[in-house]
Write a protein that holds these residues in place. Structure first.
Motif, mmCIF file in Angstrom:
data_model
loop_
_atom_site.group_PDB
_atom_site.id
_atom_site.type_symbol
_atom_site.label_atom_id
_atom_site.label_comp_id
_atom_site.label_asym_id
_atom_site.label_seq_id
_atom_site.Cartn_x
_atom_site.Cartn_y
_atom_site.Cartn_z
ATOM 1 N N UNK A 231 0.735 -1.109 -0.333
ATOM 2 C CA UNK A 231 0.265 0.170 -0.150
ATOM 3 C C UNK A 231 0.566 1.273 0.052
ATOM 4 N N UNK A 232 1.666 1.035 1.201
ATOM 5 C CA UNK A 232 2.709 2.656 0.734
ATOM 6 C C UNK A 232 3.271 2.901 -0.908
ATOM 7 N N UNK A 233 4.463 1.445 -0.681
ATOM 8 C CA UNK A 233 4.725 2.050 -2.448
ATOM 9 C C UNK A 233 3.705 2.230 -3.047
ATOM 10 N N UNK A 234 2.420 1.440 -2.867
ATOM 11 C CA UNK A 234 1.783 2.170 -4.819
ATOM 12 C C UNK A 234 1.256 3.617 -4.676
ATOM 13 N N UNK A 235 1.279 4.579 -3.204
ATOM 14 C CA UNK A 235 1.145 5.418 -2.703
ATOM 15 C C UNK A 235 2.303 6.321 -3.332
ATOM 16 N N UNK A 236 3.734 6.019 -3.125
ATOM 17 C CA UNK A 236 4.949 7.227 -3.276
ATOM 18 C C UNK A 236 5.458 7.396 -2.146
ATOM 19 N N UNK A 237 5.237 6.609 -0.632
ATOM 20 C CA UNK A 237 5.609 6.558 0.667
ATOM 21 C C UNK A 237 7.196 6.049 0.603
ATOM 22 N N UNK A 238 7.175 6.843 1.366
ATOM 23 C CA UNK A 238 8.818 6.428 1.832
ATOM 24 C C UNK A 238 9.041 5.796 3.605
ATOM 25 N N UNK A 239 9.848 4.749 4.038
ATOM 26 C CA UNK A 239 9.560 4.138 5.420
ATOM 27 C C UNK A 239 10.312 2.967 5.838
ATOM 28 N N UNK A 240 9.159 2.606 6.614
ATOM 29 C CA UNK A 240 9.439 1.388 7.230
ATOM 30 C C UNK A 240 8.073 0.866 7.983
ATOM 31 N N UNK A 241 8.130 -1.005 8.132
ATOM 32 C CA UNK A 241 7.043 -1.481 8.877
ATOM 33 C C UNK A 241 7.773 -2.404 9.994
ATOM 34 N N UNK B 64 4.792 -0.703 14.124
ATOM 35 C CA UNK B 64 4.760 -0.060 13.791
ATOM 36 C C UNK B 64 4.995 0.404 12.490
ATOM 37 N N UNK B 65 5.054 1.888 12.047
ATOM 38 C CA UNK B 65 5.428 2.022 10.882
ATOM 39 C C UNK B 65 6.021 3.822 10.830
ATOM 40 N N UNK B 66 6.531 3.739 9.896
ATOM 41 C CA UNK B 66 6.895 5.578 9.912
ATOM 42 C C UNK B 66 6.620 5.578 8.529
ATOM 43 N N UNK B 67 5.926 6.996 7.938
ATOM 44 C CA UNK B 67 5.153 7.077 7.327
ATOM 45 C C UNK B 67 5.959 8.605 5.918
ATOM 46 N N UNK B 68 6.763 8.149 5.164
ATOM 47 C CA UNK B 68 7.031 9.866 4.433
ATOM 48 C C UNK B 68 6.643 10.138 2.615
ATOM 49 N N UNK B 69 6.428 11.433 2.967
ATOM 50 C CA UNK B 69 6.036 11.111 1.443
ATOM 51 C C UNK B 69 5.396 12.673 1.703
ATOM 52 N N UNK B 70 4.186 13.048 0.082
ATOM 53 C CA UNK B 70 3.459 13.930 0.198
ATOM 54 C C UNK B 70 2.375 13.030 1.842
ATOM 55 N N UNK B 71 1.994 15.093 1.759
ATOM 56 C CA UNK B 71 1.039 14.836 2.875
ATOM 57 C C UNK B 71 -0.430 13.926 2.477
ATOM 58 N N UNK B 72 -0.990 14.113 1.197
ATOM 59 C CA UNK B 72 -2.724 13.718 0.859
ATOM 60 C C UNK B 72 -2.331 11.795 0.434
ATOM 61 N N UNK C 68 -0.018 9.980 2.618
ATOM 62 C CA UNK C 68 0.174 10.070 4.102
ATOM 63 C C UNK C 68 -1.037 10.285 4.656
ATOM 64 N N UNK C 69 -2.029 10.926 4.194
ATOM 65 C CA UNK C 69 -3.384 10.721 4.584
ATOM 66 C C UNK C 69 -4.447 9.703 4.700
ATOM 67 N N UNK C 70 -4.132 9.038 3.242
ATOM 68 C CA UNK C 70 -4.480 8.322 2.434
ATOM 69 C C UNK C 70 -3.477 6.905 3.177
ATOM 70 N N UNK C 71 -3.050 6.735 3.414
ATOM 71 C CA UNK C 71 -2.098 5.600 4.164
ATOM 72 C C UNK C 71 -3.047 5.463 5.446
ATOM 73 N N UNK C 72 -2.944 6.380 6.021
ATOM 74 C CA UNK C 72 -3.202 6.432 7.312
ATOM 75 C C UNK C 72 -5.036 6.168 7.640
ATOM 76 N N UNK C 73 -5.903 6.153 6.855
ATOM 77 C CA UNK C 73 -6.671 5.178 6.352
ATOM 78 C C UNK C 73 -7.629 4.526 6.167
ATOM 79 N N UNK C 74 -6.049 4.259 5.602
ATOM 80 C CA UNK C 74 -5.955 2.776 5.090
ATOM 81 C C UNK C 74 -5.680 1.600 5.864
#
Length: 93
Positions: free
Chosen positions: A27-37, A46-54, A56-62
Motif C-alpha cells: 500500500x505504501x509503495x503504491x502511494x509513493x511513500x517511503x519508510x518502514x513497518x 509500528x510504521x514510519x510513513x513519509x511522503x506527500x501529505x495527501x 500519508x493521509x490516505x495511508x493512515x485511513x487505509x
C-alpha cells in the motif's frame, strides 16, 4: 509543490500474523511513500510513513482497516521529522 509529511504510527489489535507488514509495504509503495513497518514484541505494529501529505493521509485511513484478516483496534499517529536517509519502504522485522 506537494507538502511532505512524516508520521510515526502504532497499531494495536490483531495486526501480527495476518499479512499486515507485507500489505502495508504494498500500500505504501503504491502511494509513493517511503519508510518502514515492523512487528513489535508487545504484539503491536509500528510504521514510519513519509511522503506527500495527501498520500500519508490516505495511508493512515487505509491502516484503520488493514488487510482482510486484521482487526485494527487502535491507531496512534504523530508527526515526526523525516530521517535524512529514507529510501523505499522496508519491512524491518
Amino acid at each position: 509543490m506537494t507538502d511532505e509529511k512524516t508520521v510515526a504510527v502504532r497499531l494495536e489489535g490483531r495486526v501480527q500474523g495476518v499479512w499486515f507488514r507485507a500489505w502495508t509495504q504494498e500500500e505504501a509503495l503504491a502511494r509513493g511513500l517511503r519508510g518502514h513497518v515492523r512487528n513489535e514484541t508487545d504484539g503491536s505494529v509500528t510504521a514510519l510513513l513519509s511522503g506527500p501529505e495527501e498520500a500519508v493521509q490516505g495511508m493512515l485511513e487505509a491502516l484503520r482497516d488493514g488487510p482482510p484478516a486484521a482487526r485494527v483496534e487502535k491507531v496512534e499517529a504523530r508527526e515526526v521529522e523525516a530521517p535524512a536517509e529514507l529510501h523505499g519502504f522496508q519491512i524491518v522485522r
